[in-house]
Design an enzyme around this catalytic site. Structure first.
Site, PDB file in Angstrom:
ATOM      1  N   THR A   1       3.064  11.435 -16.742  1.00 30.88           N
ATOM      2  CA  THR A   1       2.145  11.360 -17.878  1.00 30.88           C
ATOM      3  C   THR A   1       2.169  12.596 -18.778  1.00 30.88           C
ATOM      4  O   THR A   1       2.507  13.700 -18.325  1.00 30.88           O
ATOM      5  CB  THR A   1       0.705  11.162 -17.364  1.00 30.88           C
ATOM      6  OG1 THR A   1      -0.221  11.193 -18.459  1.00 30.88           O
ATOM      7  CG2 THR A   1       0.314  12.254 -16.390  1.00 30.88           C
ATOM      8  N   ASP A   2       1.772  12.393 -20.028  1.00 28.73           N
ATOM      9  CA  ASP A   2       1.591  13.502 -20.966  1.00 28.73           C
ATOM     10  C   ASP A   2       0.400  14.378 -20.576  1.00 28.73           C
ATOM     11  O   ASP A   2       0.271  15.500 -21.061  1.00 28.73           O
ATOM     12  CB  ASP A   2       1.395  12.963 -22.388  1.00 28.73           C
ATOM     13  CG  ASP A   2       0.208  12.008 -22.498  1.00 28.73           C
ATOM     14  OD1 ASP A   2      -0.046  11.242 -21.541  1.00 28.73           O
ATOM     15  OD2 ASP A   2      -0.481  12.012 -23.544  1.00 28.73           O
TER      16      ASP A   2
ATOM     17  N   TRP B   1      -0.061   7.055 -23.420  1.00 34.56           N
ATOM     18  CA  TRP B   1      -0.835   6.010 -24.094  1.00 34.56           C
ATOM     19  C   TRP B   1      -0.202   4.627 -23.882  1.00 34.56           C
ATOM     20  O   TRP B   1      -0.006   3.858 -24.828  1.00 34.56           O
ATOM     21  CB  TRP B   1      -0.943   6.305 -25.594  1.00 34.56           C
ATOM     22  CG  TRP B   1      -1.583   7.597 -25.972  1.00 34.56           C
ATOM     23  CD1 TRP B   1      -1.776   8.706 -25.180  1.00 34.56           C
ATOM     24  CD2 TRP B   1      -2.092   7.946 -27.270  1.00 34.56           C
ATOM     25  NE1 TRP B   1      -2.364   9.715 -25.899  1.00 34.56           N
ATOM     26  CE2 TRP B   1      -2.577   9.282 -27.186  1.00 34.56           C
ATOM     27  CE3 TRP B   1      -2.174   7.273 -28.486  1.00 34.56           C
ATOM     28  CZ2 TRP B   1      -3.144   9.942 -28.272  1.00 34.56           C
ATOM     29  CZ3 TRP B   1      -2.734   7.936 -29.575  1.00 34.56           C
ATOM     30  CH2 TRP B   1      -3.220   9.242 -29.454  1.00 34.56           C
TER      31      TRP B   1
ATOM     32  N   LYS C   1      -1.143  13.955 -11.076  1.00 39.19           N
ATOM     33  CA  LYS C   1       0.157  13.488 -11.553  1.00 39.19           C
ATOM     34  C   LYS C   1       1.185  14.626 -11.534  1.00 39.19           C
ATOM     35  O   LYS C   1       2.367  14.408 -11.219  1.00 39.19           O
ATOM     36  CB  LYS C   1       0.039  12.900 -12.952  1.00 39.19           C
ATOM     37  CG  LYS C   1      -0.732  11.587 -13.021  1.00 39.19           C
ATOM     38  CD  LYS C   1      -0.029  10.460 -12.273  1.00 39.19           C
ATOM     39  CE  LYS C   1       1.227   9.997 -12.965  1.00 39.19           C
ATOM     40  NZ  LYS C   1       1.909   8.891 -12.233  1.00 39.19           N
TER      41      LYS C   1
ATOM     42  N   ASP D   1       0.852  -1.183   0.000  1.00 42.41           N
ATOM     43  CA  ASP D   1       0.000   0.000   0.000  1.00 42.41           C
ATOM     44  C   ASP D   1       0.890   1.237   0.000  1.00 42.41           C
ATOM     45  O   ASP D   1       1.470   1.604   1.021  1.00 42.41           O
ATOM     46  CB  ASP D   1      -0.910  -0.006   1.238  1.00 42.41           C
ATOM     47  CG  ASP D   1      -1.869   1.170   1.259  1.00 42.41           C
ATOM     48  OD1 ASP D   1      -1.781   2.044   0.362  1.00 42.41           O
ATOM     49  OD2 ASP D   1      -2.707   1.237   2.173  1.00 42.41           O
TER      50      ASP D   1
ATOM     51  N   ALA E   1       0.111   3.930 -10.267  1.00 43.92           N
ATOM     52  CA  ALA E   1      -0.660   5.170 -10.373  1.00 43.92           C
ATOM     53  C   ALA E   1      -2.149   4.866 -10.354  1.00 43.92           C
ATOM     54  O   ALA E   1      -2.565   3.751 -10.671  1.00 43.92           O
ATOM     55  CB  ALA E   1      -0.317   5.918 -11.665  1.00 43.92           C
TER      56      ALA E   1
ATOM     57  N   TYR F   1      -7.017  13.941 -13.025  1.00 48.61           N
ATOM     58  CA  TYR F   1      -5.943  12.949 -13.107  1.00 48.61           C
ATOM     59  C   TYR F   1      -4.616  13.638 -13.421  1.00 48.61           C
ATOM     60  O   TYR F   1      -3.600  13.414 -12.747  1.00 48.61           O
ATOM     61  CB  TYR F   1      -6.271  11.904 -14.169  1.00 48.61           C
ATOM     62  CG  TYR F   1      -5.072  11.100 -14.625  1.00 48.61           C
ATOM     63  CD1 TYR F   1      -4.527  10.114 -13.810  1.00 48.61           C
ATOM     64  CD2 TYR F   1      -4.482  11.336 -15.870  1.00 48.61           C
ATOM     65  CE1 TYR F   1      -3.416   9.380 -14.213  1.00 48.61           C
ATOM     66  CE2 TYR F   1      -3.382  10.609 -16.283  1.00 48.61           C
ATOM     67  CZ  TYR F   1      -2.850   9.640 -15.460  1.00 48.61           C
ATOM     68  OH  TYR F   1      -1.749   8.928 -15.859  1.00 48.61           O
TER      69      TYR F   1
END
Length: 262
Positions: free
Chosen positions: A68-69, A117, A96, A3, A27, A92
């Site tokens: 992430t993008d 992706w 991030k 966790d 994530a 989201y």
């Protein structure tokens, strides 16, 4: 089995393993669900990386954190660089980005890899969803006005191993990097390629984003410039179509399906 939101559990792992490297590939990736499950999304994507970074700093562990993008708003017409302005358009992406900030604040000697992706023969992802839908339906509709680049998880994993090797040899530098397979496509292009490689007879129709409303907004353009990671770590990144072939071959073997790829 761990966790990541529980500091005591994390501390125990560090005490027991005393790791040289911590690769955080975990994530909360439910982009639409994050709009309502905000507390959980923030805990996994922001608070947890912050705690991990603090412990990495304390134990002299090198952290490689996957981002992430979606930290970008999608208004650019040119591939985003690592220094490009961040401005997420959904929760989201916001969580991030907060995770990135906490990682760099709590452990400056970290590497953050923004990717896009992501898919593989494991778990839930676009490629596996398309494979399933193309078996179940005679036609599907896929948005054709969101552009970016897919990333085969196998390629990303191999890149991380190479990066660790370079760091161990005193090469490279810490900071933010972009990694995705080479090329620029839409989700519709991606689906068409999956159809072509597998020989599916399912009809794939192009639709605009407006025809497929979702709880969370998506950036219309999230292509990232990968020149920095290639230059600093001397990486060779495959084209997206080459990697899609590799993934589908792996999937065919795992599922005892005939290999229909050329």
């Amino acid at each position: 089995t761990l966790d990541l939101t529980d500091h005591a559990s994390l501390k125990e792992i560090f005490n027991r393993q005393n790791p040289q490297y911590f690769i955080n590939a975990a994530a909360y990736t439910g982009v639409d669900k994050a709009e309502t499950e905000k507390e959980l999304a923030y805990a996994v994507n922001a608070t947890a990386p912050g705690m991990i970074a603090s412990l990495c700093n304390e134990y002299a562990t090198r952290l490689i954190h996957i981002s992430t993008d979606y930290v970008f708003n999608g208004n650019s017409q040119q591939p985003y660089s690592e220094t490009g302005e961040t401005d997420p358009v959904n929760y989201y992406g916001f969580t991030k980005l907060e995770g990135e900030k906490l990682v760099l604040k709590n452990c400056p000697q970290s590497i953050i890899i923004r990717t896009s992706w992501v898919y593989s023969s494991f778990g839930h992802n676009f490629v596996k969803t398309m494979l399933r839908l193309m078996k179940e339906r005679s036609s599907i509709s896929v948005v054709n006005d969101q552009f970016g680049a897919p990333t085969y998880a196998g390629d990303l994993a191999e890149a991380i191993v190479q990066i660790i090797s370079k760091i161990e040899n005193g090469q490279g530098e810490f900071g933010i990097y972009h990694y995705s397979n080479q090329g620029r496509i839409s989700w519709y292009d991606f689906a068409k390629a999956i159809k072509g490689i597998t020989g599916s007879t399912c009809e794939v129709n192009a639709i605009p984003t407006a025809a497929y409303p979702t709880p969370a907004k998506r950036p219309s353009f999230s292509l990232m410039n990968t020149e920095k990671i290639k230059r600093v770590f001397n990486l060779s990144i495959p084209n997206w179509e080459e990697s899609l072939h590799s993934c589908l071959k792996t999937w065919n073997v795992a599922n005892n399906s005939p290999d229909t790829s050329p």
